[in-house]
Every structure is written in C-alpha cells, then in structure tokens.
Design a protein around this motif. Structure first.
Motif, PDB file in Angstrom:
ATOM      1  N   GLU A   1       0.830  -1.202   0.000  1.00  0.00           N
ATOM      2  CA  GLU A   1       0.000   0.000   0.000  1.00  0.00           C
ATOM      3  C   GLU A   1       0.866   1.254   0.000  1.00  0.00           C
ATOM      4  N   SER A   2       1.988   1.226   0.717  1.00  0.00           N
ATOM      5  CA  SER A   2       2.907   2.372   0.744  1.00  0.00           C
ATOM      6  C   SER A   2       3.540   2.596  -0.623  1.00  0.00           C
TER       7      SER A   2
ATOM      8  N   ASN B   1       0.957   4.221  -2.917  1.00  0.00           N
ATOM      9  CA  ASN B   1       0.760   5.644  -2.637  1.00  0.00           C
ATOM     10  C   ASN B   1       1.906   6.503  -3.168  1.00  0.00           C
TER      11      ASN B   1
ATOM     12  N   GLU C   1       1.918   9.575  -5.924  1.00  0.00           N
ATOM     13  CA  GLU C   1       2.527  10.873  -5.615  1.00  0.00           C
ATOM     14  C   GLU C   1       3.582  11.235  -6.665  1.00  0.00           C
TER      15      GLU C   1
ATOM     16  N   TYR D   1      -5.763   9.827  -5.433  1.00  0.00           N
ATOM     17  CA  TYR D   1      -5.841   8.549  -4.727  1.00  0.00           C
ATOM     18  C   TYR D   1      -7.257   7.975  -4.727  1.00  0.00           C
TER      19      TYR D   1
END
Length: 434
Positions: free
Chosen positions: A310-311, A314, A318, A324
C-alpha cells in the motif's frame, strides 16, 4: 459442476489396481524418467528463456524431445515449446514444483535449478516423487504457463471433465472428425500428454501430416487411471474448501506438498516424505524500484522491504501526481510461474496490499511487476526492481529519488467538464421539463 455419478465408489478391480501398483521410474507411466531427463538437461546450463511464458529456447527442443521415452513427431518448420506437449508438460512440472525458477540476468530471463530444493527431491523414493509431481500438476500448476488456451479453470477440472466425456474405453481420434479439435481444449494437449506420462491414460500417436504437430491415433483408458482419478475426485471435489481452491484455479494458494497423502496412504504406504522447498530468506533491505509508463517517463523510488505494498502504491501516485481516488492491484509472477494479484484494501479480496510486505514477495533482481491503477482508465505502470541495497533504518517512509519525463494528465479526456460531470458549454442552455 462435475457429475458425481461418474465418480462413484471404486470397484474391486480398481482397488486392486491401486494396491498392487508398484511405483518405479518406468511404471505406471514414464513420468519419473522423463522428469529426471529434463532436470539433467537444464541443470547448470543457465538456459535463456523467451516469450511471455518464459519458454525453453527453440534450439533445445529437438534435443530434449529425442531423449524422452516417447518422443513426439512433428512436421513444423518452427516448432515452439507448446508444439511438443511432452516437453511443455515436463517444463510445467519443473516450474510448478519449484525445483527450477526464473531469474533475470542483464534483462534476460534465465532458468535456474534450485540446488537446495533438488537436494530434498533426491531424498524421495519413487512413490513420493510420483505423487509430489502429481500434486504439482493437479493442485498448483497454473494453466497460463503452458501457452495453451485452457481458460481459467484448474488442471484437475480439465482432466476430470475429459474423464466424464471419455465414456468408452477407447477414443479413436483418427476416425472422429471432432475429436482432434476437442482435445485441444479438453483436456488440452499438454494435459493429455501428462495423463499419458503418469500412466493414467495411454496415448498412441500417429505420423503427422505436413505442417502439423502432435497427431494422435487413439487414446485408451487404464484401470489404474480410472481408480486414481476417482480418488482425486473424492479427496478434492467433495471438499468445498479444496474444490474452490483446486478446481476453480485459485493461483494464490501456498505450495505445500503432501495435501493428498491422507487420501492415498492406504494404497501407497511408501509415501512418507514430501518435497520441501527452501524458505525464502526475508532479510531487511532497501529496494530501488524504477516505475515507468514508457522509456521516456519514469520515476525511481527507494523503499524498505518492511513497508507494505500500500505504501508503494501511494508513493507511485505521488510520483506521477495522480489522485488517490481509485482502486488498484499489483500483478506479478511468483517462482512457480503463477500470476498473483495483490489488491487494494477496499476490494476485500485477499491478498491485500495493506497486509503484504514488499519483502514477502520474494522478488528477484530485475523482476517487473505491474501496478494497475483505476480499473476504468486502466493505467498500467511497470515496476522494475532495479537494485537491492543495504537496509537503511533511517528510511522511515518511501522516497522519490530520481525522475524523467513529465507526468501525463490523469484524465486526458476530461477537459471542458466541471466537477459535476456537466459540459461547461451547456451551462447556459435551457431545457423544457418534458
């Protein structure tokens, strides 16, 4: 759903066929001998693979085929791996057992035999090898790796479905105009070749016509095959959890050998041990991913293997200045050649990106995943593991460390539309109520 009536209780003759069968390299089929032949051929050669399915080099196929117990005769100018269903099936097993895996070396896919796994394999007796190969095939093998058009259902479905169709003891393919085309889809030529190699059916081939591949004259059922397929049905298809996993083609299941041991131990007491694959060391490290849309637009990201996917999702958004607001999934191939999807947490479809650490994927250096974002616009980012560096305890969150190219518009067709989805040019127009 498969017809339960076709898989009734074992007859006395079928029970006897199981209890009296001694597993050797040459019986009930020749699968063990041929499988060892393939291992001996590829071991230590670092063969360069090709194509989306990482197939064996075409230059090696004729040589491998000539060494097998029942070489396949083809009349093709450029025979591919799937043109030789015997080789295709053996390679499928080699990958599905985990005894060999693909690594990327200078952007080339190389086939490597796992020496630690091979050491475990070499301790097994013929019965244990036979049934571990059977499990690799019917429980874990992903049909996509074959290159044949077999749909999404699992291997066992195709084989049992073919068994249902096989009402007589013999299919005379040469006398049935529809049989040849049917065999390509049910059970598929690669599955038919393995049914033959495991001794579950007996396939008699014919001389191919010019421009044709494997040509079959007739197929005979075997008593041993009838009995074993019935046992497979009872042990898997009548268990709801196992049915969903192994018949419907779930590729995310963990590969653990010995799943069928309980069902067969009464017939084959020699089956005591199983292939043990080495546990992948999940040492902490820092991964450098090159995330790209094409050769000119890419971002490099530094992230800890302790971070969850998930990181990574993201930081990719970015890096490319995307919002998102949409679902996503990561797509990659594991060491067994199976395509694995790791999904956005909101999908509630395991495995979830919020729960899987990057280090748990056991990615190889040079391996690429796909980050599929926004299933409507269907953005696909390549995520290449470009470097593995020492673990940095100060890297508390992922970082964008390099970039090239301007980020594309996330919604390139949205110009002229306001937030409510109305065309700005029509704002002043009046409409009748009717």
């Amino acid at each position: 759903m498969l017809d339960e009536k076709r898989f009734g209780s074992l007859s006395k003759d079928e029970q006897k066929a199981l209890t009296t069968q001694v597993i050797t390299e040459e019986s009930p089929g020749f699968i063990l001998k041929d499988f060892q032949t393939l291992i001996d051929f590829v071991r230590g050669k670092n063969l360069q693979l090709s194509g989306i399915n990482n197939s064996l080099p075409m230059s090696s196929l004729s040589s491998i085929n000539s060494k097998l117990q029942q070489p396949i005769e083809v009349s093709l100018k450029r025979a591919q791996q799937k043109s030789y269903p015997n080789i295709n099936g053996l390679y499928w097993l080699l990958r599905s057992t985990g005894l060999a895996y693909v690594k990327t070396d200078s952007k080339k896919a190389i086939l490597v035999v796992d020496e630690q796994a091979l050491s475990s394999w070499n301790t097994l007796n013929p019965t244990e090898r036979y049934f571990n190969l059977l499990e690799a095939w019917v429980l874990y093998a992903s049909v996509e790796l074959t290159g044949e058009n077999l749909g999404s259902m699992g291997v066992l479905y195709h084989c049992l479905n073919f068994f249902e169709y096989f009402k007589n003891k013999t299919i005379k393919v040469a006398e049935d105009k529809n049989a040849e085309s049917r065999l390509r889809y049910s059970p598929g030529l690669v599955n038919l070749s393995l049914l033959n190699a495991f001794g579950l059916m007996k396939v008699e081939q014919a001389k191919p016509f010019e421009g044709k591949g494997w040509t079959i004259n007739k197929i005979d059922r075997t008593l041993f095959g009838d009995a074993l397929l019935k046992c497979l049905y009872k042990s898997i298809c009548l268990n709801e959890d196992m049915y969903d996993s192994f018949i419907l083609g779930d590729s995310s299941r963990e590969v653990v050998f010995g799943q069928l041991q309980e069902a067969f131990k009464g017939y084959f007491p020699e089956w005591s041990n199983n292939l043990i694959l080495p546990e992948t060391e999940q040492e902490q490290a820092t991964y450098i991913f090159k995330v790209f849309l094409d050769k000119k637009i890419w971002r490099k990201i530094s992230i800890s293997t302790e971070d969850v996917l998930e990181s990574l999702a993201n930081i990719i958004l970015e890096a490319f200045e995307f919002d998102y607001d949409h679902l996503y999934r990561f797509i990659y191939k594991d060491r067994f050649g199976r395509t694995i999807n790791i999904n956005h947490p909101y999908t509630e479809e395991d495995p979830l990106a919020s729960e899987v650490k990057i280090g748990e994927l056991s990615l190889k250096l040079g391996q690429t995943m796909i980050y599929n974002y926004d299933f409507g616009d269907d953005w696909e980012f390549g995520v290449l593991l470009e470097a593995i560096e020492a673990f940095d305890p100060n890297l508390s969150e992922p970082k964008i460390i390099d970039s090239q190219g301007k980020s594309p518009d996330q919604y390139p067709d949205s110009d002229g539309w306001d937030d409510d989805g109305d065309d700005d040019d029509d704002d002043d127009e009046e409409y009748d109520d009717d």
